[in-house]
Design a protein around this motif. Structure first.
Motif, mmCIF file in Angstrom:
data_model
loop_
_atom_site.group_PDB
_atom_site.id
_atom_site.type_symbol
_atom_site.label_atom_id
_atom_site.label_comp_id
_atom_site.label_asym_id
_atom_site.label_seq_id
_atom_site.Cartn_x
_atom_site.Cartn_y
_atom_site.Cartn_z
ATOM 1 N N UNK A 99 11.739 10.608 6.289
ATOM 2 C CA UNK A 99 11.075 11.893 6.539
ATOM 3 C C UNK A 99 9.613 11.720 6.927
ATOM 4 N N UNK A 100 9.264 10.545 7.419
ATOM 5 C CA UNK A 100 7.883 10.281 7.805
ATOM 6 C C UNK A 100 7.271 9.198 6.941
ATOM 7 N N UNK A 101 5.989 8.957 7.141
ATOM 8 C CA UNK A 101 5.307 7.910 6.383
ATOM 9 C C UNK A 101 5.206 8.295 4.908
ATOM 10 N N UNK A 102 5.708 7.449 4.014
ATOM 11 C CA UNK A 102 5.579 7.762 2.575
ATOM 12 C C UNK A 102 4.151 7.527 2.108
ATOM 13 N N UNK A 103 3.698 8.350 1.164
ATOM 14 C CA UNK A 103 2.342 8.179 0.636
ATOM 15 C C UNK A 103 2.156 6.810 0.001
ATOM 16 N N UNK A 104 3.227 6.267 -0.577
ATOM 17 C CA UNK A 104 3.124 4.964 -1.245
ATOM 18 C C UNK A 104 2.863 3.823 -0.272
ATOM 19 N N UNK A 105 3.063 4.065 1.028
ATOM 20 C CA UNK A 105 2.781 3.034 2.036
ATOM 21 C C UNK A 105 1.340 2.562 1.923
ATOM 22 N N UNK A 106 0.417 3.490 1.676
ATOM 23 C CA UNK A 106 -1.003 3.142 1.679
ATOM 24 C C UNK A 106 -1.397 2.421 0.402
ATOM 25 N N UNK B 194 -3.093 -1.346 0.617
ATOM 26 C CA UNK B 194 -4.273 -1.751 -0.143
ATOM 27 C C UNK B 194 -3.974 -2.954 -1.027
ATOM 28 N N UNK B 195 -2.848 -2.910 -1.740
ATOM 29 C CA UNK B 195 -2.554 -3.985 -2.692
ATOM 30 C C UNK B 195 -2.295 -5.314 -2.002
ATOM 31 N N UNK B 196 -1.549 -5.284 -0.883
ATOM 32 C CA UNK B 196 -1.280 -6.532 -0.172
ATOM 33 C C UNK B 196 -2.556 -7.097 0.457
ATOM 34 N N UNK B 197 -3.380 -6.220 1.015
ATOM 35 C CA UNK B 197 -4.623 -6.672 1.643
ATOM 36 C C UNK B 197 -5.557 -7.291 0.609
ATOM 37 N N UNK B 198 -5.570 -6.746 -0.598
ATOM 38 C CA UNK B 198 -6.456 -7.259 -1.647
ATOM 39 C C UNK B 198 -5.920 -8.515 -2.315
ATOM 40 N N UNK B 199 -4.633 -8.839 -2.069
ATOM 41 C CA UNK B 199 -4.036 -10.038 -2.665
ATOM 42 C C UNK B 199 -3.726 -11.067 -1.582
ATOM 43 N N UNK B 200 -2.447 -11.300 -1.284
ATOM 44 C CA UNK B 200 -2.079 -12.385 -0.384
ATOM 45 C C UNK B 200 -1.506 -11.916 0.945
ATOM 46 N N UNK C 73 6.690 -6.944 -7.875
ATOM 47 C CA UNK C 73 7.168 -6.076 -6.804
ATOM 48 C C UNK C 73 6.416 -4.750 -6.757
ATOM 49 N N UNK C 74 5.387 -4.600 -7.594
ATOM 50 C CA UNK C 74 4.738 -3.297 -7.701
ATOM 51 C C UNK C 74 3.283 -3.283 -7.275
ATOM 52 N N UNK C 75 2.771 -2.071 -7.046
ATOM 53 C CA UNK C 75 1.373 -1.836 -6.697
ATOM 54 C C UNK C 75 0.691 -1.191 -7.904
ATOM 55 N N UNK C 76 -0.441 -1.748 -8.310
ATOM 56 C CA UNK C 76 -1.123 -1.265 -9.499
ATOM 57 C C UNK C 76 -2.599 -1.016 -9.196
ATOM 58 N N UNK C 77 -3.155 0.025 -9.828
ATOM 59 C CA UNK C 77 -4.578 0.297 -9.667
ATOM 60 C C UNK C 77 -5.400 -0.879 -10.194
ATOM 61 N N UNK C 78 -6.404 -1.261 -9.431
ATOM 62 C CA UNK C 78 -7.335 -2.275 -9.913
ATOM 63 C C UNK C 78 -8.222 -1.678 -10.990
ATOM 64 N N UNK C 79 -8.591 -2.488 -11.948
ATOM 65 C CA UNK C 79 -9.519 -2.038 -12.974
ATOM 66 C C UNK C 79 -10.931 -2.011 -12.399
#
Length: 224
Positions: free
Chosen positions: A24-31, A35-41, A133-139
């Motif tokens: 149904x379009x771009x999911x909000x969780x995509x962003x 962010x999480x992948x860019x900040x990690x590996x 497998x998950x995305x978590x808020x950075x402290x």
């Protein structure tokens, strides 16, 4: 990390691979994942794919792929949505499979001067990291550590634009990879191409000049 369509049914979600239905379009969780992948590996986001109960993948059927791509580029270039766009045109590729379309988004690892990568114009509420497998808020502490690391580029990190990956001793690269594999069997980097592996260990980086991967000063010292 590259995406190989022939291995589709062998893939499983991990810290560098995420699937989303996106019917149904771009999911909000995509962003969050960007962010999480860019900040990690770094990693790959597959749109138009679902994970079944046994962990395997199945296509879901994307609607209006061209509109999906347009919405993606509009959002990732909107600084109110994403703090920085790390992607080039070659990082978003569509594949046909079983009559469906899968959209693969390659997210590179951000350089330290580009971190933290955050969303929704919210540094402390929109910065994520990848864990399993998950995305978590950075402290707040993790975010401040990334901000402290935004120092001037050292000579080791400098991109050598006039050199190619092929200028390095690939025999030495492969010997290094074999030692790494012996120490860390089944590591997520095992599937990487040589170029992607060198990028992950800091021996190569994407040039701002031509958007291609070149050796760094550290890579030349290690494998020159």
């Amino acid at each position: 990390m590259g995406f190989d369509l022939t291995n589709f049914y062998e893939y499983r979600e991990d810290n560098r691979l995420e699937v989303k239905k996106a019917r149904d379009g771009l999911p909000n969780s995509l962003w969050d994942t960007y962010s999480s992948m860019a900040n990690c590996y770094g990693g790959i986001i597959l749109l138009g794919v679902t994970e079944k109960d046994d962990g395997s993948f199945a296509t879901t059927g994307l609607k209006n792929v061209e509109k999906l791509k347009k919405d993606f580029w509009n959002n990732i270039n909107n600084r109110q949505k994403v703090s920085i766009n790390l992607l080039t045109d070659d990082d978003v590729v569509s594949y046909e499979m079983n009559g469906d379309v899968v959209l693969a988004i390659h997210v590179p690892m951000a350089r330290r001067e580009e971190k933290p990568v955050y969303i929704n114009d919210n540094l402390f509420g929109g910065t994520f990291r990848r864990n399993g497998e998950g995305d978590y808020h950075c402290t707040p502490g993790e975010i401040r550590a990334m901000l402290r690391d935004q120092t001037e580029e050292t000579s080791d990190m400098k991109v050598l634009d006039d050199m190619e990956i092929s200028d390095l001793s690939m025999e030495t690269v492969h010997a290094y990879r074999n030692r790494h594999l012996a120490l860390r069997p089944n590591h997520v980097w095992e599937r990487l191409t040589d170029e992607a592996y060198l990028e992950q260990i800091g021996a190569a980086r994407r040039s701002k000049r031509d958007k291609r991967i070149h050796p760094t000063g550290a890579g030349l010292l290690m494998f020159g």
